[in-house]
Structures are given as structure tokens and as C-alpha cells.
Design a protein around this motif. Sequence first.
Motif, PDB file in Angstrom:
ATOM      1  N   GLY A  92     -29.660 -12.385 -29.791  1.00  0.00           N
ATOM      2  CA  GLY A  92     -29.356 -13.146 -28.590  1.00  0.00           C
ATOM      3  C   GLY A  92     -27.916 -12.919 -28.188  1.00  0.00           C
ATOM      4  N   PHE A  93     -27.514 -13.552 -27.075  1.00  0.00           N
ATOM      5  CA  PHE A  93     -26.142 -13.397 -26.588  1.00  0.00           C
ATOM      6  C   PHE A  93     -25.644 -14.732 -26.066  1.00  0.00           C
ATOM      7  N   ARG A  94     -24.361 -15.008 -26.338  1.00  0.00           N
ATOM      8  CA  ARG A  94     -23.775 -16.260 -25.877  1.00  0.00           C
ATOM      9  C   ARG A  94     -22.348 -16.006 -25.380  1.00  0.00           C
ATOM     10  N   SER A  95     -22.039 -16.509 -24.191  1.00  0.00           N
ATOM     11  CA  SER A  95     -20.679 -16.452 -23.661  1.00  0.00           C
ATOM     12  C   SER A  95     -20.166 -17.884 -23.582  1.00  0.00           C
ATOM     13  N   LEU A  96     -19.073 -18.156 -24.266  1.00  0.00           N
ATOM     14  CA  LEU A  96     -18.575 -19.521 -24.367  1.00  0.00           C
ATOM     15  C   LEU A  96     -18.025 -20.052 -23.044  1.00  0.00           C
ATOM     16  N   THR A  97     -17.241 -19.245 -22.352  1.00  0.00           N
ATOM     17  CA  THR A  97     -16.608 -19.709 -21.113  1.00  0.00           C
ATOM     18  C   THR A  97     -17.619 -19.940 -19.998  1.00  0.00           C
ATOM     19  N   GLU A  98     -18.545 -18.984 -19.830  1.00  0.00           N
ATOM     20  CA  GLU A  98     -19.542 -19.109 -18.757  1.00  0.00           C
ATOM     21  C   GLU A  98     -20.754 -19.939 -19.164  1.00  0.00           C
ATOM     22  N   ALA A  99     -20.785 -20.390 -20.423  1.00  0.00           N
ATOM     23  CA  ALA A  99     -21.893 -21.207 -20.936  1.00  0.00           C
ATOM     24  C   ALA A  99     -23.249 -20.528 -20.729  1.00  0.00           C
ATOM     25  N   ILE A 100     -23.292 -19.210 -21.026  1.00  0.00           N
ATOM     26  CA  ILE A 100     -24.548 -18.457 -20.957  1.00  0.00           C
ATOM     27  C   ILE A 100     -25.068 -18.276 -22.378  1.00  0.00           C
ATOM     28  N   ASP A 101     -26.328 -18.565 -22.584  1.00  0.00           N
ATOM     29  CA  ASP A 101     -26.933 -18.447 -23.914  1.00  0.00           C
ATOM     30  C   ASP A 101     -28.353 -17.922 -23.739  1.00  0.00           C
ATOM     31  N   THR A 102     -28.559 -16.643 -24.075  1.00  0.00           N
ATOM     32  CA  THR A 102     -29.885 -16.037 -23.857  1.00  0.00           C
ATOM     33  C   THR A 102     -30.911 -16.469 -24.898  1.00  0.00           C
ATOM     34  N   THR A 103     -30.487 -17.320 -25.847  1.00  0.00           N
ATOM     35  CA  THR A 103     -31.474 -17.848 -26.802  1.00  0.00           C
ATOM     36  C   THR A 103     -32.179 -19.062 -26.216  1.00  0.00           C
ATOM     37  N   THR A 104     -31.749 -19.493 -25.037  1.00  0.00           N
ATOM     38  CA  THR A 104     -32.396 -20.621 -24.354  1.00  0.00           C
ATOM     39  C   THR A 104     -33.110 -20.111 -23.106  1.00  0.00           C
ATOM     40  N   PRO A 105     -34.161 -20.783 -22.656  1.00  0.00           N
ATOM     41  CA  PRO A 105     -34.869 -20.366 -21.445  1.00  0.00           C
ATOM     42  C   PRO A 105     -33.944 -20.294 -20.230  1.00  0.00           C
ATOM     43  N   ALA A 106     -33.032 -21.268 -20.086  1.00  0.00           N
ATOM     44  CA  ALA A 106     -32.110 -21.283 -18.944  1.00  0.00           C
ATOM     45  C   ALA A 106     -31.167 -20.083 -18.988  1.00  0.00           C
ATOM     46  N   GLY A 107     -30.695 -19.735 -20.181  1.00  0.00           N
ATOM     47  CA  GLY A 107     -29.800 -18.588 -20.335  1.00  0.00           C
ATOM     48  C   GLY A 107     -30.490 -17.280 -20.015  1.00  0.00           C
ATOM     49  N   ARG A 108     -31.743 -17.160 -20.482  1.00  0.00           N
ATOM     50  CA  ARG A 108     -32.509 -15.936 -20.190  1.00  0.00           C
ATOM     51  C   ARG A 108     -32.738 -15.808 -18.685  1.00  0.00           C
ATOM     52  N   MET A 109     -33.041 -16.936 -18.038  1.00  0.00           N
ATOM     53  CA  MET A 109     -33.262 -16.908 -16.600  1.00  0.00           C
ATOM     54  C   MET A 109     -31.990 -16.489 -15.861  1.00  0.00           C
ATOM     55  N   MET A 110     -30.843 -17.002 -16.330  1.00  0.00           N
ATOM     56  CA  MET A 110     -29.565 -16.657 -15.721  1.00  0.00           C
ATOM     57  C   MET A 110     -29.319 -15.150 -15.768  1.00  0.00           C
ATOM     58  N   MET A 111     -29.548 -14.525 -16.934  1.00  0.00           N
ATOM     59  CA  MET A 111     -29.313 -13.087 -17.070  1.00  0.00           C
ATOM     60  C   MET A 111     -30.324 -12.287 -16.268  1.00  0.00           C
ATOM     61  N   GLN A 112     -31.547 -12.786 -16.147  1.00  0.00           N
ATOM     62  CA  GLN A 112     -32.537 -12.107 -15.310  1.00  0.00           C
ATOM     63  C   GLN A 112     -32.105 -12.141 -13.845  1.00  0.00           C
ATOM     64  N   MET A 113     -31.520 -13.269 -13.442  1.00  0.00           N
ATOM     65  CA  MET A 113     -31.029 -13.390 -12.066  1.00  0.00           C
ATOM     66  C   MET A 113     -29.867 -12.426 -11.822  1.00  0.00           C
ATOM     67  N   VAL A 114     -28.963 -12.344 -12.789  1.00  0.00           N
ATOM     68  CA  VAL A 114     -27.827 -11.416 -12.677  1.00  0.00           C
ATOM     69  C   VAL A 114     -28.341  -9.983 -12.557  1.00  0.00           C
ATOM     70  N   GLY A 115     -29.338  -9.649 -13.389  1.00  0.00           N
ATOM     71  CA  GLY A 115     -29.928  -8.312 -13.329  1.00  0.00           C
ATOM     72  C   GLY A 115     -30.592  -8.041 -11.997  1.00  0.00           C
ATOM     73  N   SER A 116     -31.257  -9.053 -11.448  1.00  0.00           N
ATOM     74  CA  SER A 116     -31.928  -8.898 -10.153  1.00  0.00           C
ATOM     75  C   SER A 116     -30.924  -8.668  -9.036  1.00  0.00           C
ATOM     76  N   PHE A 117     -29.810  -9.419  -9.081  1.00  0.00           N
ATOM     77  CA  PHE A 117     -28.769  -9.231  -8.063  1.00  0.00           C
ATOM     78  C   PHE A 117     -28.140  -7.845  -8.174  1.00  0.00           C
ATOM     79  N   ALA A 118     -27.949  -7.370  -9.399  1.00  0.00           N
ATOM     80  CA  ALA A 118     -27.367  -6.038  -9.601  1.00  0.00           C
ATOM     81  C   ALA A 118     -28.294  -4.964  -9.052  1.00  0.00           C
ATOM     82  N   GLU A 119     -29.605  -5.111  -9.301  1.00  0.00           N
ATOM     83  CA  GLU A 119     -30.582  -4.146  -8.789  1.00  0.00           C
ATOM     84  C   GLU A 119     -30.631  -4.197  -7.271  1.00  0.00           C
ATOM     85  N   PHE A 120     -30.539  -5.402  -6.697  1.00  0.00           N
ATOM     86  CA  PHE A 120     -30.524  -5.564  -5.244  1.00  0.00           C
ATOM     87  C   PHE A 120     -29.308  -4.854  -4.652  1.00  0.00           C
ATOM     88  N   GLU A 121     -28.141  -5.011  -5.314  1.00  0.00           N
ATOM     89  CA  GLU A 121     -26.915  -4.368  -4.832  1.00  0.00           C
ATOM     90  C   GLU A 121     -27.069  -2.849  -4.866  1.00  0.00           C
TER      91      GLU A 121
END
Length: 199
Positions: A92-121
Motif C-alpha cells: 500500500g501507499f500512504r502520504s502523511l501531508t496529503e492524508a492519502i492512504d491506498t490501504t483504505t477505500p477512500a484512498g484508493r478512490m483518490m488515486m484512481q481519480m488522480v490517474g483519471s485526471f492524468a489520463e484526461f490531460e
Amino acid sequence: MSTAPYLIGYARVSKGDDQSNAAQLRALTAAGCKRVFEESASGGRWDRPRLQEMIGQLRDGDVVVVWKLDRLSRSLKDLLHLMEKIEAAGAGFRSLTEAIDTTTPAGRMMMQMVGSFAEFERAMIRERTSAGLAQARLEGRLGGRRRKLDDKKRREIAESVVAGRKSGAEMARLYDVSEPTVSRIVAEYRQREAHEALA
């Protein structure tokens, strides 16, 4: 009873910076990291030895922890690529400052959204590039720059040189182009005339 994940920290400062890893190390230790990989290298470099060493040692259930996302990478493309490698190792991955944690459903969703925006760009950049090239072709430009001479001027140059009214050097000075450009225009004109004569 499930065991707590093994937390592995990654701390990085850029070479030549006055800053140190001290603040990052304190934050990573406070977060519960059992081991920390320290690096002094640019965040734009992919071939960071300690980063590669850390990824190579990841096991299923481990969690990579960073103080901030830009400690892992300053490029969104590279960041997502690193996330894929971490995920492929079962970690898993965790960023302390941005409070991103891919071990949680919310964190995984956040990274999927980031990936989607990057692909859109990336898709938008490809679309703009294609539209620009199509417009360039319509305007008679192949490499992006507008042609200095329109068809009428090119014909005047070729006809003047072929008829002997002006030399190539004179036409080059008159139209503010190089002599090799005039030679190409004349050669294209003669080739076209010969082709039309045979048709």
C-alpha cells in the motif's frame, strides 16, 4: 487476529539543497515506520538507487510511507507509475501531508481519480496536437511553421529563373530567402512541368 502492516518510509531531499531529511525522518518515525530509505537526489530522476532498492524489497502487505507526495516524485506520470509498481508488489501507499492512504477505500478512490485526471490531460494534449497538425496541413505547413512564400511567389521565382530573366541569387535577395531555397523551388517547378508534359 490481523497483524499491523509493516510500514516502510521513504525520505528524499534534492542534491545541493540546504535542507536535510531530519523533519521527514521525525514524521515517518512518528507514523510508525520500522525502516526508512533515505535519498539525496532530484525528484525528477527515475533511477534513484534507494527508491529502486525499496521497491525491490517490498512484500505483500507492506505500506510505503512518505512525508509528502513530491518526496516520491515531482512528475505526476512518474508518480502514478511508481504507485503501480508498489501496488504490483502487493503493498500500500500512504502520504502523511496529503492524508492519502491506498490501504483504505477512500484512498484508493483518490488515486484512481488522480490517474483519471492524468489520463484526461494526456488525451487533451494528444487532441490539441492532432488539431494543430491538421490545421498546419490545411495551411500548407508540415513542420508547424507557416511557409514564408505562398504559391504565387514560388511560381514567380521559378518562372523568372527558368526564363532567364533573373538569376537564382537575384531572386533570393528579392524575396529574402536563401539560394538553396530558390534552387529547390526551381527544381520542383521543372519536375512539375515535366510531369504535366508527359500526362
